[in-house]
Design an enzyme around this catalytic site. Structure first.
Site, short mmCIF file in Angstrom:
data_model
loop_
_atom_site.label_atom_id
_atom_site.label_comp_id
_atom_site.label_asym_id
_atom_site.label_seq_id
_atom_site.Cartn_x
_atom_site.Cartn_y
_atom_site.Cartn_z
N GLU A 131 -67.74 4.07 -3.74
CA GLU A 131 -69.03 3.39 -3.60
C GLU A 131 -70.18 4.19 -4.19
OE1 GLU A 131 -69.52 0.38 -2.71
OE2 GLU A 131 -68.03 -0.24 -1.24
N GLU A 188 -59.11 -0.93 -1.04
CA GLU A 188 -59.37 -1.19 0.38
C GLU A 188 -59.16 -2.69 0.58
OE1 GLU A 188 -63.24 0.16 1.80
OE2 GLU A 188 -63.02 2.03 0.68
C1 IPT Z 1 -66.26 -0.02 2.36
C2 IPT Z 1 -66.27 1.47 2.26
O1 IPT Z 1 -65.75 1.93 1.07
C3 IPT Z 1 -65.55 2.13 3.37
O2 IPT Z 1 -65.92 3.47 3.37
C4 IPT Z 1 -65.84 1.47 4.67
O3 IPT Z 1 -67.20 1.54 4.93
C5 IPT Z 1 -65.43 0.05 4.60
O4 IPT Z 1 -66.09 -0.60 3.59
C6 IPT Z 1 -65.73 -0.73 5.85
O5 IPT Z 1 -65.35 -0.09 7.02
S1 IPT Z 1 -67.81 -0.58 1.80
C7 IPT Z 1 -67.97 -2.21 2.35
C8 IPT Z 1 -69.35 -2.46 2.77
C9 IPT Z 1 -67.58 -3.16 1.28
#
Ligand code: IPT
Length: 976
Positions: free
Chosen positions: A417, A493
Site C-alpha cells: 500500500e 490479500e
Molecule cells: C489492506 C492492507 O494491506 C492490510 O494491511 C490490512 O489493512 C487489510 O487491508 C485489512 O485488514 S488495505 C485495505 C483497506 C484494502
C-alpha cells in the site's frame, strides 16, 4: 554529530555509520548475544533526554531493568503499564502528516548495559554490533562513543565497534525513538509499538572472513541437474559433502540433485570456508520462472495456498520466540497452507530458516508502507518523492542482502500500500539486477509496469474470473496493458478473516484452480492481533484498538486472523484447510468407486494412507484401509469400493454416509503419522418413509391450550412440553451482526439496513392475529414487525401432535409483507429452555460451526458438545456457533431429561447460554453473562458471511432473500 545532535530523528536519511548490509551467514566466528536485562529509562521526548546516559560512568542504578528484546509498551499492561500502552491504527498515521516531522511527544527509550569481552576474543579483525530489529529509529554508543544511527524497524543494522572496544568491561548505550522520519515509511496496519524488539549481538569478523555469501542454486527439471554457484566477497572453498562438491567460491558446479519445493523441502548442508572462518548454509535447488504468463517453479505451475502473516504474540507483541515461529509454521502446514506473505515487513530471520526447513513458499516483503498518504491524494508520498529514494533503496537492499540465501523465498515484495512511484521503480530495478533469479512483487503498482506479477487485493469473484481469462479491464496505457495481461496473477490479500468468516473461500478456490494464470492467493490474515489481558478476578480477555484509551484507533479491525490471538485455530482456518486440501476425494455410490485427484504441484501421494468408513444414521458400522495406487502430482486414480464397504453399504438401513480420509502415512517435520490432510464424504438420503401416525386434537384449557404433552398460553405460545418449561418458539430474523455484516467501506452496511427504522430486525414484535384450535391442529397466525416499520412478516404456526411418536410438530409459514430489498440475517425460530439442558448431541454437520458460504469443512456425523463448547469466542462477540444440516439435535440435563428437535429434513442448530441481544451488545466475550435459560435457534436458513469487512459480501447464491417460505420442526422429550 554530537551526542545531543538528534537531527537524525527527523532526517530522511536511513542512517549514519552503518556497515554495508549482508547475509550474515551462521559462522564459527566469535559472537556474544547481548539479549537479557538492560537498564532502561523512558524519556518523554527529545526535550527530556538523560544527559550523558551513554557515558560508561553514568549512574543508571535507579533505572528499571527490562528485557531485550522486548516491546516497551507490552510491559505490565494489567498493572502500572510503566512505559505506555500500544495504539492500534490501520491506515491513518498516528501523528500529524507533515513529513518528515514527528511529534514532540516522542517517547524515547534509553537503554544501557555492560558486557565483558571474553579474554580469548580475537585481537585481529573487526567486531560489529548487530541489531536485528529496533522500532523505529535509534542511535548507538559504545563506551561513550557514538557509532551511528539507524532506521528501518524490521531490518538489521550493524555498526563497527572495533575501535572503541576495550578488554574486559564495555558499556553499550542505545537511544530508541518511537517516532522518526522512518515512521512515514512504516504505516502498516498493526499495533504501533516500539523498542529493541529483536535480538542484539556482538559478532566478530575475522580477517579474510566470510562476511557474506550469495548462493545461486538452480534446478533444471528437464535434466534433474542442480547448478550451484556461491559468491563471496573473499575467495573461499565451498563444500557440499552430500553432493561431493568441493569448489571455489564463484565457480559453477552442476550435479544431479533433488530439488527444493514447498512440498518437498530438500536442503543440502554446505560449508564455505577460508583459513579464518567457516560459515554454514543450507542450499535448496529450485528455479522460479514465468513462462507464457504462468508462474512456475522447477518447470511446473504452482498454486499458492497462502496466508499473510504479521509477527504477533498476545503477550510480547512483535517479539517472538523461535518456538512461536515454528508453532505458526506447523499450524500452517497442518492446515494445508503452503505459502506466506511476510506482511508487511521482513520477519525475524529465524522464521525464514524454518520456512526453508518445513517447506512454504515465501513472498518476502520490504518494510515499507505509506498508506496514510492515500487520504491526501498521495501528495508527498515518500514512495514517489526523490528525497526518500535512498531510504527506500536502503530498505530493499537490507532485505535482499539479509534474505537472499533462502530457498523458500520466490518473490521480493517492494512493500504494501504505497501506491506507485519512482522509488518503488528504483527498488524493483535494483532487486532485479542484484537477484535476477527471483520475481519482484508489488500490489501497489496497479499498472504493473516494473513488477513481474500482477497482484491485487480483495478482488471479487467475478472480476477474478475475468483476470483468470486475461479479459480484465484495460489499464490506461496500451503498452502497459499488454505487459500486464501477459503476467501471472496473485491475490496478495483476500478473504478478510475478521470475526465470523470469511465466506466464499471455496468459490475463490474454484476460480484459482480454473485458470493457470492465477497462482493463488493469501488470506488476510494469519493471526488475530489481540493483546492478552486479565480482569481483576483473573479472567482472560483480548484487547483490540481502543482498549487502551487511544484517541485515534480502528477498533477490532486488528483482530482478523485465521487463528485467534492465543493461536487457537478459528472455524475460518478449519474451512480453509478443507478448501485448499491438496488431494480431492470423490466417492461415487452409483458406480461404487472412489477417485483421488492429486492436487499437489510436485509430490505424489506416496506419503499418504487412505482409510474408509461407513456410517448408518451417524453411527459407524464398518471401516478399513483403502489400497490406492500412488498418484503423481496432477494425476487421478480410481478404485472400486472394497467388498467390505459395499457389504456394509447394503446392510445399512438408515441414512448412509461413506467417508474416505487421507492421512499422513508417517511422521513429518510438522505433524505426526495419522494427521488428516483431506477427506471426502458421500451421503445418501434415507429411503424409508417417516411414519406420521394420527394427530391428536387440541383442547382449550384455562389460560390457553393443550395439545398432547404440550401446553400453550392464551397467545398460543408453547410454554411446557412433557413437563419441561420452554418459551417460544417464535419467528426469529435477527442475528448479532458479524463483522462482515457490520462493516461497509463507503456504503451502507447490511447490519445498518437490518437495524434501520424501516426494518428493525433487532427489535421485532409479535402480534397475534388469530388462534384456531381445529380438529387436528392448533393454528396461530401472527404479524411480526418492528416499531416504526410498515414492513413485516406474516407468520403462521401450525401445531400438530402425533401420539405414536410423542412428537409435537410445528409448521411455520412465512410471508413477507411489503418490500424486503435486503437479505435477512436468518429465518427460523428461537426458543428458550432451562439452563440445565446444556449437554448437546446432534446428527448433522459438524463438528464446528458452518454457514451458507463457509461450510466445506462440515461433515455429516453424530457429535456431542457442551453448550459452552459450542460457542466461538470471537474477539468482538457476534453471531456464531450454528451447526448446519442437522437432522436432529438433543439437549440433555444432568438428571437425564432431554429435549429433542427434529428436522424435516434439516435445520441449522444454535444454542447459547445468552441471547442474541446479549451477544450484539457485548464488546468482549468476557462481558457476556450467562442467563438462567439457554437460547436455542432452529433455522431454515441463514444469510452467508462473505468478506465485506474488507472485500466483497456474500455471493448472490448465499444471500438469504425474503420470500414466502415454510419449514417444519419436531419437538419431543426423552429420558436418556
Ligand atoms: C489492506 C492492507 O494491506 C492490510 O494491511 C490490512 O489493512 C487489510 O487491508 C485489512 O485488514 S488495505 C485495505 C483497506 C484494502
Amino acid at each position: 554529530m554530537s551526542r545531543t545532535d538528534v537531527t537524525y530523528v527527523e532526517s530522511v536519511s536511513p542512517g549514519n555509520g552503518r556497515c554495508a548490509p549482508r547475509s550474515a551467514p551462521a559462522s564459527d566466528a566469535a559472537a556474544i548475544g547481548l539479549d537479557g536485562e538492560w537498564r532502561f529509562n523512558l524519556a518523554a521526548g527529545l526535550h527530556d533526554l538523560s544527559e550523558g546516559f551513554e557515558a560508561p560512568g553514568f549512574d543508571a542504578g535507579a533505572w528499571d531493568a527490562v528485557a531485550v528484546p522486548s516491546i516497551w509498551q507490552m510491559h505490565d499492561l494489567d498493572g502500572e503499564a510503566p512505559y505506555g500502552t500500544p495504539q492500534y491504527v490501520n491506515i491513518h498515521y498516528p501523528f500529524p502528516v507533515d513529513p518528515p516531522r514527528v511529534p514532540d511527544a516522542n517517547p524515547t527509550g534509553e537503554y544501557r548495559r555492560t558486557f565483558t569481552l571474553p579474554a580469548e576474543w580475537p585481537a585481529t579483525g573487526r567486531t560489529l554490533l548487530r541489531f536485528e530489529g529496533v522500532d523505529s529509529a535509534f542511535a548507538v554508543w559504545v563506551n561513550g562513543i557514538l557509532l551511528g544511527d539507524g532506521k528501518g524497524s524490521r531490518l538489521p543494522t550493524e555498526f563497527d565497534a572495533t575501535e572503541h572496544l576495550v578488554p574486559g568491561e564495555n558499556t553499550v548505550a542505545v537511544r530508541v525513538h518511537q517516532w522518526s522520519a522512518g515512521s512515514y515509511l512504516e504505516d502498516q496496519d498493526t499495533w504501533r509499538v516500539s523498542g529493541i524488539f529483536r535480538p542484539v549481538a556482538l559478532v566478530h569478523r575475522p580477517e579474510n572472513g566470510i562476511d557474506d555469501v550469495f548462493a545461486h542454486a538452480d534446478y533444471d527439471h528437464a535434466t534433474g541437474l542442480g547448478t550451484l554457484r556461491v559468491d563471496a566477497p573473499v575467495s573461499a572453498r565451498l563444500t557440499v559433502p552430500e553432493l561431493g562438491i568441493d569448489a571455489a567460491t564463484g565457480e559453477t558446479v552442476t550435479v544431479p540433485v533433488e530439488p527444493w519445493t514447498a512440498e518437498t523441502p530438500r536442503l543440502y548442508e554446505a560449508v564455505v570456508a577460508t583459513e579464518t572462518e567457516r560459515v554454514s548454509l543450507r542450499i535448496g535447488f529450485r528455479t522460479v520462472t514465468i513462462e507464457d504468463g504462468v508462474l512456475k517453479v522447477n518447470g511446473k505451475p504452482i498454486l499458492l495456498r497462502g496466508v499473510n502473516r504479521h509477527e504477533w504474540d498476545p503477550d510480547t507483541g512483535r517479539t517472538l520466540t523461535v518456538e512461536t515461529m515454528r508453532h505458526d509454521l506447523e499450524l500452517m502446514k497442518r492446515h494445508n497452507v503452503n505459502a506466506v506473505r511476510t506482511s508487511h515487513y521482513p520477519p525475524d530471520r529465524r522464521f525464514l530458516d524454518l520456512c526453508d526447513e518445513l517447506g512454504v513458499w515465501v513472498i518476502d516483503e520490504c518494510d515499507l508502507e505509506t498508506h496514510g498518504f492515500y487520504f491526501y491524494g498521495w501528495r508527498n508520498n515518500p514512495a514517489d518523492d526523490p528525497q526518500w529514494r535512498e531510504a527506500c533503496l536502503d530498505r530493499m537492499a537490507r532485505m535482499v542482502e539479509r534474505d537472499k540465501n533462502h530457498a523458500s523465498i520466490i518473490m521480493w515484495s517492494l512493500g504494501n500500500e504505497c501506491h506507485a512511484g519512482v522509488n518503488l521503480e528504483a527498488m524493483a530495478a535494483w532487486a532485479k539486477q542484484r537477484d535476477p533469479d527471483r520475481l519482484v512483487h508489488s500490489e501497489s503498482d496497479y499498472d504493473s509496469g516494473y513488477v513481474d506479477v500482477y497482484s491485487r487485493m480483495y478482488v471479487p469473484h467475478d472480476e477474478l474470473e475475468l483476470i483468470g481469462r486475461r479479459e480484465e479491464e484495460s489499464t490506461v496505457d496500451p503498452a502497459l496493458d499488454e505487459h500486464r495481461r501477459g503476467l501471472p496473477f496473485i491475490l496478495c490479500e483476500y478473504a478478510h478473516a475478521m470475526g465470523n468468516g470469511p465466506g466464499g473461500l471455496a468459490d475463490y478456490q474454484r476460480v484459482f484452480e480454473r485458470h493457470e494464470r492465477i497462482a493463488g492467493g493469501f488470506i488476510w490474515e494469519w493471526i488475530d492481533q489481540g493483546i492478552r489481558r486479565r480482569t481483576e478476578d483473573g479472567r482472560e480477555w483480548f484487547a483490540y484498538g481502543g482498549d487502551f484509551g487511544e484517541t485515534l484507533h480502528d477498533g477490532n479491525f486488528i483482530t482478523d486472523g485465521l487463528v485467534f490471538s492465543d493461536r487457537t485455530p478459528s472455524p475460518g482456518l478449519v474451512e480453509y484447510k478443507k478448501v485448499i486440501e491438496p488431494v480431492r476425494i470423490a466417492i461415487d455410490p452409483e458406480d461404487r468407486t472412489i477417485a483421488v485427484a492429486n492436487g499437489y504441484d510436485f509430490a505424489d501421494t506416496g506419503h499418504l494412507r487412505f482409510t474408509w468408513r461407513m456410517d448408518d444414521d451417524g453411527s459407524l458400522i464398518a471401516q478399513g484401509e483403502l489400497e490406492l495406487p500412488v498418484a503423481q502430482a496432477g494425476e487421478s486414480v480410481q478404485v472400486p469400493w472394497p467388498d467390505e464397504l459395499s457389504k456394509a453399504f447394503e446392510t445399512a438401513g438408515g441414512e448412509r454416509a461413506v467417508s474416505v480420509h487421507a492421512v499422513l502415512a508417517g511422521d513429518s517435520a510438522w505433524a505426526q503419522a495419522g494427521h488428516e490432510i483431506a477427506w471426502g464424504q458421500a451421503v445418501l438420503p434415507c429411503t424409508a418413509a417417516p411414519v406420521a401416525g394420527p394427530a391428536a386434537s387440541p383442547v382449550a384449557v384455562a389460560g390457553g391450550y393443550r395439545l398432547g404433552g404440550a401446553e400453550f398460553d392464551a397467545l398460543g405460545r408453547l410454554r411446557v412440553l412433557d413437563g419441561i418449561e420452554v418459551e417460544g418458539p417464535q419467528l426469529d430474523l435477527w442475528r448479532a451482526p458479524v463483522d462482515n455484516d457490520r462493516i461497509a467501506w463507503g456504503g451502507t452496511s447490511t447490519a445498518e439496513r437490518w437495524r434501520d427504522r424501516s426494518a428493525g430486525l433487532d427489535r421485532l414484535e409479535h402480534k397475534v392475529l388469530d388462534i384456531a384450535a381445529g380438529d387436528r391442529s392448533l393454528k396461530v397466525t401472527t404479524r411480526v414487525g418492528a416499531a416504526g416499520a410498515e414492513r413485516a412478516m406474516h407468520a403462521e404456526y401450525e401445531w400438530t401432535y402425533r401420539p405414536e411418536s410423542a412428537t409435537l410438530w410445528l409448521n411455520v409459514a412465512v410471508d413477507p409483507v411489503g418490500e424486503w430489498d435486503f437479505p435477512l440475517p436468518r429465518l427460523g425460530v428461537r426458543l428458550a429452555v432451562p439452563k440445565a439442558f446444556d449437554a448437546a448431541t446432534w446428527f448433522g454437520g459438524g463438528p464446528g460451526e458452518a454457514y451458507a458460504d463457509s461450510r466445506a469443512a462440515a461433515r455429516i456425523g453424530r457429535y456431542e458438545a457442551s453448550v459452552a463448547q459450542m460457542q466461538t469466542p470471537y474477539v468482538l462477540p457476534q453471531e456464531n456457533g450454528s451447526r448446519i444440516d442437522v437432522r436432529w439435535a438433543r439437549l440433555a440435563s444432568p438428571d437425564g431429561a432431554a429435549l429433542r428437535f427434529s428436522g424435516a429434513p434439516h435445520f441449522a442448530f444454535t444454542v447459547r447460554p445468552w441471547t442474541t441481544e446479549d451477544l450484539a451488545a457485548a464488546t468482549h466475550p468476557h462481558e457476556l453473562v450467562e442467563r438462567d435459560r439457554l437460547s436455542v435457534n432452529l433455522d431454515a436458513a441463514l444469510h452467508g458471511l462473505g468478506s465485506a469487512s474488507c472485500g466483497p459480501g456474500p455471493l448472490p447464491e448465499y444471500r438469504l432473500q425474503a420470500g414466502s417460505t415454510a419449514f417444519s420442526l419436531g419437538f419431543s422429550t426423552d429420558r436418556g
